[in-house]
Design a protein around this motif. Structure first.
Motif, PDB file in Angstrom:
ATOM      1  N   ARG A  41      -0.131  -3.543   1.125  1.00 49.32           N
ATOM      2  CA  ARG A  41      -0.524  -3.044   0.026  1.00 49.32           C
ATOM      3  C   ARG A  41       0.800  -2.173  -0.355  1.00 49.32           C
ATOM      4  O   ARG A  41       1.136  -2.633  -0.964  1.00 49.32           O
ATOM      5  N   TRP A  42       1.431  -1.542   0.736  1.00 49.33           N
ATOM      6  CA  TRP A  42       2.246  -0.590   0.259  1.00 49.33           C
ATOM      7  C   TRP A  42       4.020  -1.414   0.427  1.00 49.33           C
ATOM      8  O   TRP A  42       4.352  -1.010  -1.313  1.00 49.33           O
ATOM      9  N   SER A  43       4.276  -2.588   0.902  1.00 49.10           N
ATOM     10  CA  SER A  43       4.695  -3.407   0.429  1.00 49.10           C
ATOM     11  C   SER A  43       5.745  -4.069  -1.210  1.00 49.10           C
ATOM     12  O   SER A  43       6.087  -4.146  -2.092  1.00 49.10           O
ATOM     13  N   LYS A  44       4.080  -4.123  -1.391  1.00 48.10           N
ATOM     14  CA  LYS A  44       3.865  -4.758  -2.628  1.00 48.10           C
ATOM     15  C   LYS A  44       3.828  -3.695  -3.445  1.00 48.10           C
ATOM     16  O   LYS A  44       4.614  -4.830  -4.985  1.00 48.10           O
ATOM     17  N   ASP A  45       3.291  -2.939  -3.375  1.00 47.47           N
ATOM     18  CA  ASP A  45       3.031  -2.310  -4.692  1.00 47.47           C
ATOM     19  C   ASP A  45       4.311  -1.069  -5.205  1.00 47.47           C
ATOM     20  O   ASP A  45       4.777  -1.070  -6.211  1.00 47.47           O
ATOM     21  N   HIS A  46       5.053  -1.189  -3.804  1.00 49.57           N
ATOM     22  CA  HIS A  46       6.830  -1.025  -3.945  1.00 49.57           C
ATOM     23  C   HIS A  46       7.794  -1.561  -4.606  1.00 49.57           C
ATOM     24  O   HIS A  46       8.770  -1.113  -4.458  1.00 49.57           O
ATOM     25  N   GLY A  47       7.195  -3.077  -4.197  1.00 47.82           N
ATOM     26  CA  GLY A  47       8.555  -4.267  -5.051  1.00 47.82           C
ATOM     27  C   GLY A  47       9.389  -4.431  -3.434  1.00 47.82           C
ATOM     28  O   GLY A  47      10.253  -5.039  -3.885  1.00 47.82           O
ATOM     29  N   TYR A  48       8.505  -4.369  -2.645  1.00 50.00           N
ATOM     30  CA  TYR A  48       9.344  -4.580  -1.296  1.00 50.00           C
ATOM     31  C   TYR A  48       9.561  -6.118  -0.712  1.00 50.00           C
ATOM     32  O   TYR A  48       8.254  -6.731  -0.644  1.00 50.00           O
ATOM     33  N   TYR A  54       6.693   1.514   7.375  1.00 49.85           N
ATOM     34  CA  TYR A  54       7.585   1.780   6.476  1.00 49.85           C
ATOM     35  C   TYR A  54       6.279   3.282   6.363  1.00 49.85           C
ATOM     36  O   TYR A  54       6.308   4.595   6.907  1.00 49.85           O
ATOM     37  N   ALA A  55       4.926   3.213   5.272  1.00 55.56           N
ATOM     38  CA  ALA A  55       4.104   4.223   5.042  1.00 55.56           C
ATOM     39  C   ALA A  55       3.486   3.482   5.312  1.00 55.56           C
ATOM     40  O   ALA A  55       1.986   4.317   4.831  1.00 55.56           O
ATOM     41  N   HIS A 110      17.909  -3.209  -0.434  1.00 56.00           N
ATOM     42  CA  HIS A 110      16.772  -2.224  -0.177  1.00 56.00           C
ATOM     43  C   HIS A 110      18.214  -1.441  -0.841  1.00 56.00           C
ATOM     44  O   HIS A 110      18.951  -1.623  -0.353  1.00 56.00           O
ATOM     45  N   HIS A 113      20.699   4.580  -0.080  1.00 58.52           N
ATOM     46  CA  HIS A 113      20.024   5.817  -0.028  1.00 58.52           C
ATOM     47  C   HIS A 113      20.526   6.651   1.338  1.00 58.52           C
ATOM     48  O   HIS A 113      20.895   6.310   1.806  1.00 58.52           O
TER      49      HIS A 113
END
Length: 194
Positions: A41-48, A54-55, A110, A113
């Protein structure tokens, strides 16, 4: 007259040297990418483009023996790099602070950063199909060069292979170049603190 190099930026390149562990890590990462709903879900929500823990997961060395074995290897590599950097640790050792997996799909990247609040950061590469994308490191002086003429080494590209370990000081800006591979690139990234 003498011209001296002052304040060099060090970059460590090593090998895990354990092919069976690399294979175990690949199986573990693929299982996580299938089962970790929060990470997906995090990957999808953050465009990964792909999957990262990671989260979502902060206990991989306790969760999976392959990551516990990896940690033991990484501790030795990081200790060597810390000595090369001349860190004055007062008898202490750098400690693993975070470790996460990355399954990058074709076309993924990526952007540039740094890793705040850490001393040493790094990545071990598990699966590296042709065209996976290099690790691009940026000259840390770039923002201070103002009127300087261009240099040929403002960016350095480090090309990984399965089992490659890259380490750098966490303030060094870096990015993962876009993958043109036809299959997934798998890596494990981590931070060490003092």
């Amino acid at each position: 007259m003498t011209t001296r190099a002052l304040f060099p930026t060090l970059f460590y390149e090593g090998q895990l040297g354990d092919e069976s562990l690399v294979e175990e890590l690949e199986a573990s990462v693929r299982a996580l990418a299938s089962d970790d709903t929060a990470g997906k879900r995090w990957s999808k929500d953050h465009g990964y483009r792909g999957y990262t823990s990671y989260a979502s997961l902060d206990d991989l060395p306790q969760r999976d023996p392959a990551f516990a074995d990896l940690k033991r290897h990484l501790d030795r590599h990081v200790a060597r790099f810390a000595a090369d950097c001349g860190f004055q640790l007062g008898g202490k050792k750098l400690k693993l602070d975070s470790l996460w997996v990355n399954l990058l799909k074709p076309g993924g990247a990526h952007s540039g950063h740094i890793h705040p609040h850490s001393v040493v950061s790094g990545t071990i590469y598990v699966t590296v199909p042709p065209g996976s994308g290099a690790l691009r490191l940026e000259d840390p002086r770039l923002g201070l060069m103002m009127a300087a003429p261009p240099r040929g080494d403002t960016f350095v590209h480090a090309e990984p292979a399965p089992g490659t370990i890259f380490l750098w000081e966490s303030w060094l800006r870096h990015e993962v170049m876009q993958s043109t591979a036809k299959s997934d690139r798998i890596s494990v990234s981590f931070n060490y603190k003092w």
